[in-house]
Design a protein around this motif. Structure first.
Motif, PDB file in Angstrom:
ATOM      1  N   LYS A   9       0.840  -1.198   0.000  1.00 26.86           N
ATOM      2  CA  LYS A   9       0.000   0.000   0.000  1.00 26.86           C
ATOM      3  C   LYS A   9       0.878   1.253   0.000  1.00 26.86           C
ATOM      4  N   SER A  39      -8.392   6.563  -3.942  1.00 27.97           N
ATOM      5  CA  SER A  39      -8.415   5.265  -4.597  1.00 27.97           C
ATOM      6  C   SER A  39      -6.996   4.819  -4.918  1.00 27.97           C
ATOM      7  N   PRO A  40      -6.770   3.494  -5.052  1.00 25.29           N
ATOM      8  CA  PRO A  40      -5.421   2.987  -5.314  1.00 25.29           C
ATOM      9  C   PRO A  40      -4.796   3.620  -6.553  1.00 25.29           C
ATOM     10  N   TRP A  41      -3.475   3.810  -6.522  1.00 23.66           N
ATOM     11  CA  TRP A  41      -2.804   4.456  -7.645  1.00 23.66           C
ATOM     12  C   TRP A  41      -1.523   3.712  -8.012  1.00 23.66           C
ATOM     13  N   ARG A  70      -2.891  -3.862  -9.175  1.00 24.20           N
ATOM     14  CA  ARG A  70      -3.921  -2.856  -9.429  1.00 24.20           C
ATOM     15  C   ARG A  70      -4.287  -2.792 -10.911  1.00 24.20           C
ATOM     16  N   GLU A  90      -3.426   5.370   0.336  1.00 26.58           N
ATOM     17  CA  GLU A  90      -4.192   4.296  -0.277  1.00 26.58           C
ATOM     18  C   GLU A  90      -4.949   3.552   0.822  1.00 26.58           C
TER      19      GLU A  90
END
Length: 568
Positions: free
Chosen positions: A498, A535-537, A559, A512
């Motif tokens: 993360k 949001s996840p990147w 991801r 995240e």
């Protein structure tokens, strides 16, 4: 190593106070002696078509650099939302004989660039001309970079390395969900340009996931590049179509702009961190300077002995200071004198370290105050190690998702929108929220500053090839990847961890979901950090080499649905 004279102006007061000692060189380690050959190869990229294309070229007798050409050109076909031959790239290369080089195939401003074209009537940045259509596009560097790789580092003819991409573009492939979503997200901009509609909105509709997709115009352009090298893109048929299309839509490219493009070979930045040798990108990337500055600051702490909250606090504070310098000093080294000796000095880092409180955040308002926006999540990266130990760490981009959305008719080339990466108005944020000074102001032939940070980490027992897309978050993703590698994580552990990010302005920590447990998040908040979950990147792609077992490991970011890390 880079040796660049300091700028004549005086650093900001807080920097002067932090600078305890100044030296004219920065720490680096000698290039390591060639290690044993791994005997097999590994590639990690954001798309399985691209990874398989690279492995195909290796099977034909190519090396890591030939495979890199295959991966990059295939990504141009199957992942145009993130990169392509209408954009550029930066690469850190390590040859099996120990030679290392940074390849700068960044886009450049056309000779007729006029900063006023990117301002509205109030003198503020005009996001439309900076991000959409031909005025937003710099002269592409990727085709020249691929030709340079083949001519100077590869074993195969350029045409052989481009063959998989040409075949996929000609015969077609099934769209993945990310490309379909990217086209849907930029539909209204795409509809402004007839050739873009013809390519990306077949039958006038947004394509769907799984739809069969062909790109015959790009196949033809890649064939000409393969047959004629540089001249196949920058002169002749393709160049003429590019210039005509750009002019017809209000742009300002000329044939001379294209024919005059040059790939630049530069010495990479090298920093020693706790016994590991990190080889990374110099300007016109800002990423390597910021990465080295952060590592130099952190080298004064034993992070392994700290709890998660205090360790993270120190990393955030190092990020904050490095991004402040990123914004103020950096630009194209062919145009700007930068104080790299200062920024990369461990003594300068020691001074900055003295400004960090062990349990309290330093508000960015104590530094020159500006505003920013959300960092972007675009670009792409891939990593390659071949059986002989040649290594390529390459980050490619067209900037924003789908670049300028402008396709030059008859070429299949989707142009970048990299002009937004210049400081079009000093100390006003670009689309990624990054600020810039006159050092990154646009000028004819100048390369815009980039956050791309392709890197290779050498340890006594392991080698890691690390990079990621993500706009301004690239720098912090690579930092966190390097730290995870040094902590002993494998490739999957590095790409899957993360993430968190601080870029000086806005003064917050992007987090995240799941990055921190409740106790750590609470402790950071009590120290004065503002946490913002998002949001996840990022779509990191990593290859590692265990020198003791001679084992390669490759992993693509979980991801991304279609990425692939594969060992051959």
């Amino acid at each position: 190593m880079n040796r660049v004279a300091p700028v004549s102006r005086t650093p900001a007061v807080w920097l002067s106070a932090a600078l305890l000692v100044f030296v004219s060189s920065f720490a680096c380690a000698d290039a390591p002696a060639p290690a044993a050959r791994p005997g097999h190869a590994a590639i990690a990229s954001a798309n399985f078509h691209a990874t398989e294309a690279g492995l195909e070229v290796l099977a034909k007798g190519g090396n890591a650099f030939d495979a890199a050409i295959a991966v990059a050109s295939t990504l141009s076909v199957v992942e145009p939302e993130s990169s392509g031959i209408g954009g550029g790239f930066m690469a850190v290369l390590h040859r099996a004989d120990g030679r290392e080089v940074f390849l700068d195939a960044r886009e450049t401003a056309p000779a007729a660039v006029d900063p006023k074209d990117y301002l509205d009537k109030n003198g503020e940045p005009n996001r439309d001309t900076a991000l959409n259509g031909p005025l937003s596009a710099g002269i592409p560097g990727e085709p020249a970079g691929l030709a340079w790789l083949a001519a100077h580092y590869g074993k195969l003819p350029l045409s052989a390395s481009l063959a998989p991409a040409i075949r996929i573009a000609r015969d077609g492939f099934e769209l993945d969900g990310r490309l379909a979503d990217a086209i849907a997200g930029r539909e209204q901009d795409i509809r402004r340009w007839p050739a873009s509609v013809a390519k990306y909105l077949p039958d006038g509709k947004v394509p769907t996931k799984g739809q069969h997709w062909r790109d015959p115009d790009q196949a033809r352009t890649l064939e000409l590049l393969g047959a004629h090298g540089f001249d196949g893109f920058y002169r002749g048929e393709v160049a003429g179509k590019l210039v005509d299309a750009v002019h017809a839509a209000g742009g300002n490219w000329t044939a001379k702009d294209l024919a005059g493009y040059q790939v630049k070979e530069r010495a990479p930045i090298v920093v020693d961190y706790r016994g590991y040798r990190v080889v990374t990108a110099p300007p016109s990337s800002s990423g390597g300077v910021a990465l080295a500055e952060i590592l130099n600051i952190l080298s004064g702490y034993d992070l392994g002995k700290l709890d998660e909250a205090h360790r993270t606090h120190l990393v955030i504070e190092a990020m904050r200071r490095a991004f402040r310098d990123h914004n103020d000093y950096l630009g194209d080294p062919d145009f700007v004198k930068m104080p790299l000796d200062m920024l990369l000095s461990p003594y300068y880092a020691a001074g900055l370290r003295q400004t960090i409180l062990p349990d309290k955040a330093t508000p960015s308002s104590m530094l020159p105050v500006s505003t920013g926006t959300d960092p972007g999540m675009h670009t792409t990266h891939f990593s390659v190690i071949d059986k002989d130990g040649n290594i390529a760490s390459i980050t490619l981009t067209v900037n924003y998702t789908m670049g300028s959305t402008f396709v030059a008719a008859g070429t299949g080339v989707l142009l970048n929108d990299e002009m937004d990466d210049f400081a079009l108005v000093p100390n006003k944020p670009n689309v990624y929220g990054l600020l810039g000074s006159v050092a990154n102001a646009p000028a004819p032939g100048k390369r815009m500053l980039s956050s791309m940070t392709p890197s290779i980490v050498f340890g006594a027992d392991r080698v890691g090839v690390i990079g990621s897309p993500g706009g301004s978050t690239i720098i912090t993703q690579v930092l966190e990847g390097v730290l995870a590698f040094i902590d002993g994580k494998d490739a999957a552990g590095i790409v899957g961890q993360k993430r968190y990010h601080h870029q000086y302005m806005p003064d917050r920590v992007d987090v995240e979901p799941g990055a921190f447990d409740p106790a750590t998040a609470d402790a950071l908040t009590r120290m004065g950090h503002t946490l913002k979950e998002r949001s996840p990147w990022g779509y990191m792609n990593v290859v590692t080499w265990d020198l003791k077992t001679n084992r390669l490991d490759a992993a693509s970011d979980p991801r991304r649905e279609s990425g692939l890390g594969k060992v051959q």
